[in-house]
Design an enzyme around this catalytic site. Structure first.
Site, short mmCIF file in Angstrom:
data_model
loop_
_atom_site.label_atom_id
_atom_site.label_comp_id
_atom_site.label_asym_id
_atom_site.label_seq_id
_atom_site.Cartn_x
_atom_site.Cartn_y
_atom_site.Cartn_z
N GLY A 1 -15.63 -71.80 16.28
CA GLY A 1 -16.70 -71.04 15.84
C GLY A 1 -16.66 -70.69 14.30
N ASP A 2 -15.32 -70.28 13.94
CA ASP A 2 -14.85 -69.94 12.74
C ASP A 2 -14.87 -71.14 11.60
OD1 ASP A 2 -14.48 -67.36 13.02
OD2 ASP A 2 -12.37 -67.58 13.72
N PHE A 3 -14.38 -72.32 12.21
CA PHE A 3 -14.27 -73.32 11.01
C PHE A 3 -15.72 -74.12 10.96
CE2 PHE A 3 -10.04 -73.70 12.45
CZ PHE A 3 -9.27 -73.42 11.48
N GLY B 1 -17.42 -71.77 8.23
CA GLY B 1 -16.86 -71.95 7.22
C GLY B 1 -17.31 -73.37 6.64
#
Length: 561
Positions: A331-333, A336
């Site tokens: 979810g973070d990558f 990003g």
């Protein structure tokens, strides 16, 4: 070239020389006044913002100056003698930049592929010995007009003029307020492609990402990899004086990136839209769990929250297991990645319009976009996807299979590939079996076909499966399930420059993933690990903002930096 020991005095002499108005060769063409502007060149091939050439110069001007032999800066009778390079000024109204670089009011960001040793020399040249903080230094540091370098300022990262590798984002400067994963990954992509990224951390402790992952001999190696190619400063933006310094820095950058919870910047009086109005060419990129708008915008979020709220966990896992988080901080990558795409799109738009804008990325939106088109399918048919583990909802065989010494994956999407697979496993008749003719039939009998393939794989080693099904065999899409220990020596990743080894003073060397998009003309590079906490404070606060050492000391004492 004279060494950078006296770079401060030399830069002052260079600016005073420009004011004499003696820059040669101001050509006129087709009746247009000042059709060509002289570009004073400082060490490193960047123009002097205090000199006679007011037009912003991008990386192309630096290369042209180097290629045509535009000379190096040198001292003669106490004066800095500089050659100039003439470049046609865009005549379009309103003027816009022809590359992705930035604001004509600020000094140019250097190409980060330049040698680090030259930058280190320039940093040392701006310092004077024997200064201590004096009363009033803090106030003077903050009162200097925004966007104006003081008399002691030198160009950031000045270096010797030479032909340099030019990266795609050379000349773009990013002020990076992000932390943890999503934002730092976004700005790392920009740094890989050549942007000068200045990472901002809290003075006490820094980015929490320094402490969350396993370290090596006390070195935060994951942080150094994630924040590769960046410079680092400390600044407390929760402090009033810190926010004043932040506003001063904005006059020198193209992009401000942040990943606080939605609305945090606005609560500090730094709303993205307001900042864009104050700095018309500025791009403000905000990455948050749920974006800057909507009823959930102020909610905090981490990776698993984004995966759950975006629906990704509902389609991940096996039928008899709970909803499953995708491996790694997906979810973070993904957020990003979308952040980097948004910033690149905004830079491209600015090259046409001359105006920046706000970029708003929600992690929930990002994960929702990865649901394999099921929102559309459900809206049209009412169907809902189930969790099928490693299998596929539209074709078979498509799964992970256990071999004698490891795991492999095999993926079949066409009848032709299935016939080749059937022949390779010694069952050519399966290719003509009505149960397995066509993707729909194989999907209906997926349990049977997977059992047949799984039984064959179980009797083989991983290498034997690859020999039978790989390019020299049946040419069926397949791969071993590699572990990290195998990937760090994988010949394909080595051939693709995806395993970059950089020297490290304590560990000897540090392995960092390489640049994913391979650009043929302006390739990216990984040239340095992430910064130590506050490593570039002197370079940025003295070199970029033009503060005096006592003023920087006062800011440090006050806990602002």
């Amino acid at each position: 070239m004279a060494r950078a020991r006296h770079g401060l005095q030399r830069a002052q002499a260079a600016r005073s020389g420009d004011r004499s108005g003696q820059a040669p060769g101001r050509a006129r063409a087709r009746g247009h006044a000042r059709a060509h502007q002289p570009v004073p060149v400082l060490p490193g091939g960047r123009h002097d913002p205090g000199g006679g050439g007011r037009e912003r110069q991008g990386p192309h001007a630096r290369l042209e100056a180097a290629a045509e032999g535009a000379g190096e800066a040198r001292l003669a009778h106490g004066r800095a003698e500089r050659r100039v390079h003439h470049r046609a000024v865009d005549r379009a109204e309103p003027p816009v930049d022809r590359d992705l670089g930035g604001d004509p009011r600020r000094d140019e960001a250097p190409d980060p592929a330049a040698p680090e040793a030259a930058r280190a020399g320039a940093r040392r040249s701006g310092r004077r010995a024997g200064h201590a903080a004096r009363p009033g230094d803090l106030g003077r540091a903050l009162r200097r007009p925004p966007g104006v370098r003081g008399p002691g300022g030198i160009a950031l990262g000045a270096q010797e003029l030479r032909p340099l590798p030019v990266t795609a984002l050379a000349g773009v400067r990013v002020l990076d307020l992000t932390r943890f994963l999503a934002g730092p990954f976004c700005t790392a992509i920009l740094a890989d492609l050549g942007a000068e990224v200045i990472k901002v951390e809290a003075p006490r402790g820094g980015d929490e990402g320094r402490y969350g992952y396993p370290s090596a001999d006390g070195v935060p190696v994951a942080f150094l990899a994630l924040n590769r190619n960046k410079k680092g400063i400390t600044l407390d933006v929760r402090h009033d004086e810190g926010r004043q310094l932040l506003r001063r820095l904005l006059a020198h950058v193209d992009v401000l990136a942040e990943n606080f919870a939605g609305g945090t910047l606005a609560s500090w009086g730094l709303a993205p839209d307001d900042l864009c109005r104050e700095h018309p060419r500025l791009i403000v990129a905000s990455l948050s769990g749920f974006g800057q708008t909507g009823p959930w915008s102020s909610r905090p979020s981490y990776d698993i929250v984004a995966q759950a709220a975006g629906g990704f966990m509902s389609i991940t896992g096996f039928p008899d297991t709970p909803p499953t988080r995708g491996g790694g901080s997906l979810g973070d990558f993904v957020a990003g990645l979308y952040g980097a795409i948004g910033i690149l799109a905004a830079l491209a738009a600015r090259s046409r319009t001359g105006t920046g804008q706000a970029v708003d990325v929600s992690s929930q939106d990002a994960m929702f976009s990865l649901l394999d088109n099921w929102p559309t399918i459900h809206a049209a048919t009412g169907r809902r996807p189930g969790r099928v583990g490693n299998r596929h909802l539209a074709t078979a065989p498509y799964d992970a299979y256990r071999a004698r010494d490891g795991w492999v994956v095999i993926a079949v999407a066409t009848n032709r590939i299935f016939r080749r697979l059937a022949t390779a496993i010694g069952r050519p008749e399966l290719g003509e079996d009505p149960r397995f003719r066509g993707a729909a039939a194989r999907l209906e009998h997926s349990a049977e076909v997977n059992d047949l393939v799984g039984h064959w794989v179980a009797g083989q080693s991983v290498a034997e499966v690859m020999d039978a099904l790989g390019p020299e065999g049946a040419h069926v899409p397949c791969a071993p399930v590699y572990g990290v220990d195998q990937l760090v020596a994988h010949p394909q990743l080595l051939a693709r420059d995806m395993l970059v080894r950089l020297p490290h003073p304590k560990l000897g060397e540090l392995l960092i993933p390489g640049v994913v998009p391979k650009l043929s003309g302006t390739p990216g590079t990984v040239h340095r690990p992430g910064p130590d906490l506050g490593e570039h404070n002197t370079e940025v606060y003295e070199g970029l903002l033009g503060l005096e050492p006592p003023q920087v000391d006062a800011l440090r004492t006050a806990g602002v930096i």
